[in-house]
Write a protein that holds these residues in place. Structure first.
Motif, PDB file in Angstrom:
ATOM      1  N   GLU A 327       0.827  -1.205   0.000  1.00 44.84           N
ATOM      2  CA  GLU A 327       0.000   0.000   0.000  1.00 44.84           C
ATOM      3  C   GLU A 327       0.859   1.251   0.000  1.00 44.84           C
ATOM      4  N   MET A 328       2.009   1.190   0.678  1.00 43.39           N
ATOM      5  CA  MET A 328       2.885   2.356   0.740  1.00 43.39           C
ATOM      6  C   MET A 328       3.393   2.734  -0.650  1.00 43.39           C
ATOM      7  N   CYS A 329       3.657   1.732  -1.485  1.00 39.86           N
ATOM      8  CA  CYS A 329       4.119   1.996  -2.847  1.00 39.86           C
ATOM      9  C   CYS A 329       3.059   2.771  -3.627  1.00 39.86           C
ATOM     10  N   LEU A 330       1.806   2.373  -3.470  1.00 37.71           N
ATOM     11  CA  LEU A 330       0.713   3.060  -4.151  1.00 37.71           C
ATOM     12  C   LEU A 330       0.501   4.465  -3.601  1.00 37.71           C
ATOM     13  N   MET A 331       0.674   4.627  -2.295  1.00 38.35           N
ATOM     14  CA  MET A 331       0.560   5.953  -1.697  1.00 38.35           C
ATOM     15  C   MET A 331       1.655   6.875  -2.197  1.00 38.35           C
ATOM     16  N   LEU A 332       2.851   6.336  -2.361  1.00 37.22           N
ATOM     17  CA  LEU A 332       3.959   7.130  -2.895  1.00 37.22           C
ATOM     18  C   LEU A 332       3.667   7.574  -4.322  1.00 37.22           C
ATOM     19  N   ALA A 333       3.151   6.643  -5.135  1.00 38.51           N
ATOM     20  CA  ALA A 333       2.829   6.996  -6.516  1.00 38.51           C
ATOM     21  C   ALA A 333       1.820   8.141  -6.563  1.00 38.51           C
ATOM     22  N   GLU A 334       0.775   8.038  -5.747  1.00 44.56           N
ATOM     23  CA  GLU A 334      -0.249   9.081  -5.789  1.00 44.56           C
ATOM     24  C   GLU A 334       0.243  10.390  -5.186  1.00 44.56           C
ATOM     25  N   ALA A 335       0.994  10.307  -4.097  1.00 47.50           N
ATOM     26  CA  ALA A 335       1.502  11.533  -3.477  1.00 47.50           C
ATOM     27  C   ALA A 335       2.379  12.310  -4.456  1.00 47.50           C
ATOM     28  N   TYR A 336       3.271  11.618  -5.141  1.00 47.82           N
ATOM     29  CA  TYR A 336       4.124  12.299  -6.123  1.00 47.82           C
ATOM     30  C   TYR A 336       3.304  12.840  -7.286  1.00 47.82           C
ATOM     31  N   ALA A 337       2.277  12.109  -7.696  1.00 47.10           N
ATOM     32  CA  ALA A 337       1.425  12.593  -8.792  1.00 47.10           C
ATOM     33  C   ALA A 337       0.748  13.897  -8.411  1.00 47.10           C
ATOM     34  N   HIS A 338       0.222  13.975  -7.184  1.00 49.90           N
ATOM     35  CA  HIS A 338      -0.435  15.204  -6.742  1.00 49.90           C
ATOM     36  C   HIS A 338       0.557  16.356  -6.591  1.00 49.90           C
ATOM     37  N   LYS A 339       1.816  16.040  -6.347  1.00 46.28           N
ATOM     38  CA  LYS A 339       2.845  17.085  -6.253  1.00 46.28           C
ATOM     39  C   LYS A 339       3.359  17.506  -7.630  1.00 46.28           C
ATOM     40  N   GLY A 340       2.877  16.841  -8.675  1.00 45.12           N
ATOM     41  CA  GLY A 340       3.319  17.176 -10.023  1.00 45.12           C
ATOM     42  C   GLY A 340       4.618  16.524 -10.438  1.00 45.12           C
ATOM     43  N   LEU A 393      -5.139   4.790  -9.188  1.00 41.78           N
ATOM     44  CA  LEU A 393      -6.321   4.323  -8.468  1.00 41.78           C
ATOM     45  C   LEU A 393      -6.734   2.929  -8.934  1.00 41.78           C
ATOM     46  N   ASN A 394      -6.579   2.656 -10.210  1.00 37.80           N
ATOM     47  CA  ASN A 394      -6.915   1.331 -10.720  1.00 37.80           C
ATOM     48  C   ASN A 394      -5.992   0.259 -10.142  1.00 37.80           C
ATOM     49  N   GLU A 395      -4.700   0.560 -10.065  1.00 39.23           N
ATOM     50  CA  GLU A 395      -3.766  -0.401  -9.473  1.00 39.23           C
ATOM     51  C   GLU A 395      -4.070  -0.613  -7.995  1.00 39.23           C
ATOM     52  N   ARG A 396      -4.436   0.460  -7.320  1.00 43.91           N
ATOM     53  CA  ARG A 396      -4.788   0.335  -5.898  1.00 43.91           C
ATOM     54  C   ARG A 396      -6.026  -0.543  -5.736  1.00 43.91           C
ATOM     55  N   TYR A 401      -8.057  -5.162  -3.245  1.00 42.73           N
ATOM     56  CA  TYR A 401      -9.365  -5.811  -3.258  1.00 42.73           C
ATOM     57  C   TYR A 401      -9.434  -6.859  -2.141  1.00 42.73           C
ATOM     58  N   GLY A 402     -10.569  -6.884  -1.441  1.00 45.09           N
ATOM     59  CA  GLY A 402     -10.756  -7.857  -0.374  1.00 45.09           C
ATOM     60  C   GLY A 402     -10.058  -7.496   0.918  1.00 45.09           C
ATOM     61  N   GLU A 403      -9.567  -6.258   1.028  1.00 45.44           N
ATOM     62  CA  GLU A 403      -8.857  -5.834   2.235  1.00 45.44           C
ATOM     63  C   GLU A 403      -9.475  -4.582   2.851  1.00 45.44           C
ATOM     64  N   GLY A 404     -10.722  -4.271   2.424  1.00 36.88           N
ATOM     65  CA  GLY A 404     -11.475  -3.190   3.061  1.00 36.88           C
ATOM     66  C   GLY A 404     -11.094  -1.793   2.625  1.00 36.88           C
ATOM     67  N   ASP A 405     -10.450  -1.650   1.462  1.00 34.61           N
ATOM     68  CA  ASP A 405      -9.928  -0.346   1.060  1.00 34.61           C
ATOM     69  C   ASP A 405     -10.861   0.442   0.144  1.00 34.61           C
ATOM     70  N   ARG A 406     -11.559  -0.230  -0.758  1.00 32.08           N
ATOM     71  CA  ARG A 406     -12.267   0.460  -1.822  1.00 32.08           C
ATOM     72  C   ARG A 406     -13.324   1.432  -1.311  1.00 32.08           C
ATOM     73  N   TRP A 407     -14.047   1.075  -0.264  1.00 36.46           N
ATOM     74  CA  TRP A 407     -15.079   1.966   0.268  1.00 36.46           C
ATOM     75  C   TRP A 407     -14.494   3.324   0.631  1.00 36.46           C
ATOM     76  N   PHE A 408     -13.325   3.306   1.270  1.00 31.62           N
ATOM     77  CA  PHE A 408     -12.708   4.567   1.691  1.00 31.62           C
ATOM     78  C   PHE A 408     -12.071   5.303   0.513  1.00 31.62           C
ATOM     79  N   GLU A 409     -11.706   4.578  -0.538  1.00 30.47           N
ATOM     80  CA  GLU A 409     -11.243   5.239  -1.753  1.00 30.47           C
ATOM     81  C   GLU A 409     -12.383   6.006  -2.422  1.00 30.47           C
TER      82      GLU A 409
END
Length: 455
Positions: A327-340, A393-396, A401-409
């Motif tokens: 999950e941290m890898c996906l968070m890093l990808a999105e954080a950097y994307a939002h930072k441009g 978001l698609n990779e996340r 999936y099956g770990e309770g994440d999608r609802w909060f996404e």
């Protein structure tokens, strides 16, 4: 086992105090523990539920994770098979009232942590430090969970937060703080927990687990710089696994393996095994949605596709509540994307794809798939989805999936309305439903306590 002895002590303390209200006998010193081991009993009673997957108060279990999937758009409610699916909620509206119990459970956990933090603060042995560090971690986790579930998505520090209770006082009836004040308390708790450097895995909420929740907190509140600091440190310490090890970790019924930092249901007993078997069987009554199924464009080359689905889009993946560093890898990808920073965003996006997809095609800004209409149409900042953000978001969605994440996404990215059909009726998930109602009892007895909109 050490925890069994502690639980016996906790049971004794519970029986001893059962005849009177806790507040009434506190001044006599007959119930408040004195030693680190006695204080630990308050924690281990909760952690025991976590270990056996028998309680939802901490990170949850297979039932709570499944419910979050039922609420979201990963599974197709319109295709629910009966009678096997008769116990499955059609949508979140079926469970909103019951969320008030979750609210009370989390505050009960906070109460136990407050007792420890208030009364053990002067101790200094390694065992006492483990108890203090765990108490701070669990209190921080509990407030973080309340924030995600019972407050609206982050827009700014001045929006409504939580009622904050930081000491044991049965008569205290605080009103809701601001979002910024709530976040500051959670951050402080988790940082204090990290400073105690809990390493004994008997306490489950180790320093790395506290850091993971700190990363999640900053991600939820769009503090991209702090997200990057903590997520990168955890990913470096606990790197992603190759295919065989990943398969073993995900499909393990009980064992905490690989780069999983925390998970529920790591021990078996008759009750927990029956509950797990029943829930996994029920899941087969609701197949995956076609939209979600079609996200796996690489199909059999993607290990997650192989693990997730059987014939007719029926679930095969092991559902469990956990924290793992993928999950941290996906968070890093999105954080950097939002930072441009497209280069680093693509780097982390391709890292996780390389671990999951055989003969994968690295993404570049040129070959990213075009944005397609889906449930989510805007990002966490309220902007229309870009190809890069949608790819992340698609990779996340596929990875967690099956770990309770999608609802909060869904909640984090615009609280989109969507509907399902069942029993000849249309059931619509409305934006306000992503934020659950706080306890109606608390609203009645605490003058001025603000209920969430829509309730």
């Amino acid at each position: 086992m050490k925890r069994i002895h502690i639980l016996i002590l906790f049971a004794f303390l519970t029986v001893f105090s059962a005849c009177k209200r806790f507040l009434d006998i506190k001044p006599n010193g007959k119930t408040i523990p004195k030693t680190g081991e006695e204080f630990a009993a308050l924690l281990h009673s909760r952690l025991n539920d976590l270990d056996y997957g028998s309680g939802s108060g901490l990170i949850g279990n297979v039932s709570t994770v499944s419910a979050l999937e039922y609420y979201s758009d990963n599974l197709d409610a319109n295709l629910t098979q009966y009678p096997g699916g008769s116990s499955i909620p059609v949508y979140i509206g079926a469970h909103l009232n019951s969320k008030q119990t979750r609210y009370s459970e989390l505050y009960a956990i906070i109460r136990d942590c407050n007792i420890i933090i208030d009364n053990l603060k002067s101790k200094g042995t390694p065992a006492d430090n483990d108890v203090m560090g765990t108490a701070y971690a669990i209190r921080g986790f509990s407030y973080y969970s309340l924030l995600r579930e019972f407050c609206e998505p982050f827009r700014g520090d001045q929006q409504v937060g939580l009622a904050l209770v930081t000491e044991f006082n049965m008569e205290e009836k605080p009103l809701r703080s601001t979002y910024g004040q709530t976040v500051a308390l959670i951050e402080d708790d988790l940082n204090k927990s990290i400073s105690y450097n809990v390493k004994d895995k008997l306490f489950r909420f180790t320093a790395d687990v506290a850091r993971a929740y700190l990363a999640r907190l900053h991600f939820w509140t769009r503090n991209w710089d702090k997200t990057i600091v903590h997520a990168a440190a955890l990913l470096q310490a606990h790197p992603m696994l190759d295919t065989a090890a990943y398969h073993k970790m995900i499909q393990s019924k009980n064992a905490q393996q690989g780069n999983t930092l925390l998970r529920s249901y790591i021990f078996s007993d008759v009750s927990s095994d029956l509950a797990y078997k029943s829930e996994m069987g029920t899941l087969k009554s609701r197949p995956a949605s076609k939209e979600f199924f079609d996200l796996f464009t690489e199909k059999e080359n993607d290990i997650r596709f192989q693990l997730s689905f059987g014939p007719k889009r029926v679930n095969e993946k092991n559902f469990f509540a956990n924290v793992r560093t993928d999950e941290m890898c996906l968070m890093l990808a999105e954080a950097y994307a939002h930072k441009g920073d497209e280069s680093n965003a693509l780097n982390y996006l391709n890292q996780i794809r390389s671990k999951r997809i055989a003969k994968y095609q690295p993404y570049t800004m040129v070959n990213l798939p075009e944005v397609k209409a889906g449930t989510i149409s805007q990002d966490a900042n309220g902007k229309p989805l870009s190809p890069l953000i949608q790819a992340i978001l698609n990779e996340r969605r596929k990875e967690l999936y099956g770990e309770g994440d999608r609802w909060f996404e869904l909640k984090r990215n615009g609280c989109p309305s969507f509907w399902v059909a069942a029993n000849g009726r249309k059931y619509t998930t409305l934006p306000y439903m992503y934020t659950f109602p706080i306890s109606g009892v608390d609203v009645q007895i605490i003058n001025g306590l603000e209920q969430n909109p829509g309730y």
